[in-house]
Design a protein around this motif. Sequence first.
Motif, PDB file in Angstrom:
ATOM      1  N   SER A 133       8.312 -56.859  59.178  1.00 46.58           N
ATOM      2  CA  SER A 133       8.305 -57.907  60.201  1.00 46.58           C
ATOM      3  C   SER A 133       9.697 -58.507  60.367  1.00 46.58           C
ATOM      4  O   SER A 133      10.509 -58.479  59.449  1.00 46.58           O
ATOM      5  CB  SER A 133       7.319 -59.005  59.810  1.00 46.58           C
ATOM      6  N   GLU A 134       9.948 -59.026  61.566  1.00 52.65           N
ATOM      7  CA  GLU A 134      11.120 -59.857  61.830  1.00 52.65           C
ATOM      8  C   GLU A 134      10.561 -61.211  62.238  1.00 52.65           C
ATOM      9  O   GLU A 134       9.758 -61.285  63.165  1.00 52.65           O
ATOM     10  CB  GLU A 134      11.958 -59.314  62.991  1.00 52.65           C
ATOM     11  N   ARG A 135      10.947 -62.259  61.539  1.00 50.64           N
ATOM     12  CA  ARG A 135      10.386 -63.578  61.817  1.00 50.64           C
ATOM     13  C   ARG A 135      11.490 -64.570  62.130  1.00 50.64           C
ATOM     14  O   ARG A 135      12.362 -64.825  61.302  1.00 50.64           O
ATOM     15  CB  ARG A 135       9.580 -64.053  60.619  1.00 50.64           C
ATOM     16  N   LEU A 136      11.454 -65.120  63.349  1.00 51.42           N
ATOM     17  CA  LEU A 136      12.401 -66.140  63.757  1.00 51.42           C
ATOM     18  C   LEU A 136      11.849 -67.506  63.372  1.00 51.42           C
ATOM     19  O   LEU A 136      10.671 -67.796  63.609  1.00 51.42           O
ATOM     20  CB  LEU A 136      12.627 -66.080  65.273  1.00 51.42           C
ATOM     21  N   VAL A 137      12.691 -68.332  62.767  1.00 50.09           N
ATOM     22  CA  VAL A 137      12.324 -69.698  62.385  1.00 50.09           C
ATOM     23  C   VAL A 137      13.417 -70.622  62.913  1.00 50.09           C
ATOM     24  O   VAL A 137      14.513 -70.668  62.360  1.00 50.09           O
ATOM     25  CB  VAL A 137      12.175 -69.850  60.854  1.00 50.09           C
ATOM     26  N   LEU A 138      13.135 -71.321  64.010  1.00 45.17           N
ATOM     27  CA  LEU A 138      14.086 -72.253  64.617  1.00 45.17           C
ATOM     28  C   LEU A 138      13.746 -73.682  64.235  1.00 45.17           C
ATOM     29  O   LEU A 138      12.577 -74.028  64.049  1.00 45.17           O
ATOM     30  CB  LEU A 138      14.053 -72.152  66.148  1.00 45.17           C
ATOM     31  N   GLY A 139      14.760 -74.515  64.172  1.00 47.43           N
ATOM     32  CA  GLY A 139      14.584 -75.939  63.916  1.00 47.43           C
ATOM     33  C   GLY A 139      15.676 -76.723  64.621  1.00 47.43           C
ATOM     34  O   GLY A 139      16.670 -76.168  65.077  1.00 47.43           O
ATOM     35  N   ALA A 140      15.482 -78.021  64.743  1.00 44.39           N
ATOM     36  CA  ALA A 140      16.458 -78.903  65.389  1.00 44.39           C
ATOM     37  C   ALA A 140      16.548 -80.196  64.594  1.00 44.39           C
ATOM     38  O   ALA A 140      15.632 -80.549  63.848  1.00 44.39           O
ATOM     39  CB  ALA A 140      16.053 -79.178  66.827  1.00 44.39           C
ATOM     40  N   ASN A 141      17.647 -80.938  64.795  1.00 43.87           N
ATOM     41  CA  ASN A 141      17.823 -82.178  64.042  1.00 43.87           C
ATOM     42  C   ASN A 141      18.006 -83.401  64.938  1.00 43.87           C
ATOM     43  O   ASN A 141      18.401 -84.458  64.464  1.00 43.87           O
ATOM     44  CB  ASN A 141      19.011 -82.051  63.084  1.00 43.87           C
ATOM     45  N   GLY A 142      17.705 -83.280  66.231  1.00 45.17           N
ATOM     46  CA  GLY A 142      17.876 -84.397  67.159  1.00 45.17           C
ATOM     47  C   GLY A 142      16.666 -85.314  67.201  1.00 45.17           C
ATOM     48  O   GLY A 142      15.701 -85.144  66.446  1.00 45.17           O
ATOM     49  N   PRO A 143      16.684 -86.288  68.095  1.00 38.80           N
ATOM     50  CA  PRO A 143      15.594 -87.245  68.222  1.00 38.80           C
ATOM     51  C   PRO A 143      14.220 -86.605  68.479  1.00 38.80           C
ATOM     52  O   PRO A 143      13.196 -87.163  68.091  1.00 38.80           O
ATOM     53  CB  PRO A 143      16.000 -88.122  69.410  1.00 38.80           C
ATOM     54  N   LEU A 144      14.192 -85.417  69.100  1.00 36.64           N
ATOM     55  CA  LEU A 144      12.911 -84.751  69.385  1.00 36.64           C
ATOM     56  C   LEU A 144      12.376 -83.921  68.208  1.00 36.64           C
ATOM     57  O   LEU A 144      11.288 -83.363  68.301  1.00 36.64           O
ATOM     58  CB  LEU A 144      13.046 -83.828  70.596  1.00 36.64           C
ATOM     59  N   ALA A 145      13.116 -83.848  67.121  1.00 40.42           N
ATOM     60  CA  ALA A 145      12.749 -82.959  66.015  1.00 40.42           C
ATOM     61  C   ALA A 145      11.317 -83.180  65.526  1.00 40.42           C
ATOM     62  O   ALA A 145      10.641 -82.228  65.155  1.00 40.42           O
ATOM     63  CB  ALA A 145      13.728 -83.119  64.859  1.00 40.42           C
TER      64      ALA A 145
END
Length: 179
Positions: A133-145
Amino acid sequence: CYRLSDRFSVRVGGGLPASGIAEGVELGELEYEMTVRLGGLSAFAEWYPFGGDLRVSGGVMSVRSPWTLEAASASSYTINATRYAAADVGTLQGEMRMGHGIAPAVLLGWGNAVRRGRRLGLVLDVGLAYVGSERLVLGANGPLAGDLDFQRDLAAENARHSSRHAVWPILKLGVSYQF
């Protein structure tokens, strides 16, 4: 490379662990800078069906993961068809994780590194490796996180760019020398 007979050999090799930056990698509507990890070990059994330079190889190779990525700077990001202001998202980054640390592979090659009477040679391999498998894991650190709608859009984006069964192309060019 070790010759077992005129038609069979085994090859163990690898490359030094290295990392590189790939810029302009597009996933959906976003562009990323990706840090790719390369190098590792491989082991193959080789069959020369006609006794010459053409060979068919089967074996395994190591897969270095995860690869990290960070979205290129933009005024807004489109995630799962929803546009978000960059100030609300903050830094959008993540990882691409591969399912297998060891991948089975098949190759079709040209060049016989252990052929009798040949000191110097070129070898070429083309083939496929199954990395699971190839698994993408995205995250963010802004106010909408922490926003649930934003998290759902990130999860949908992750799912769209992940795969349960990934096959990678292989192209290898090398030089051989017999002592």
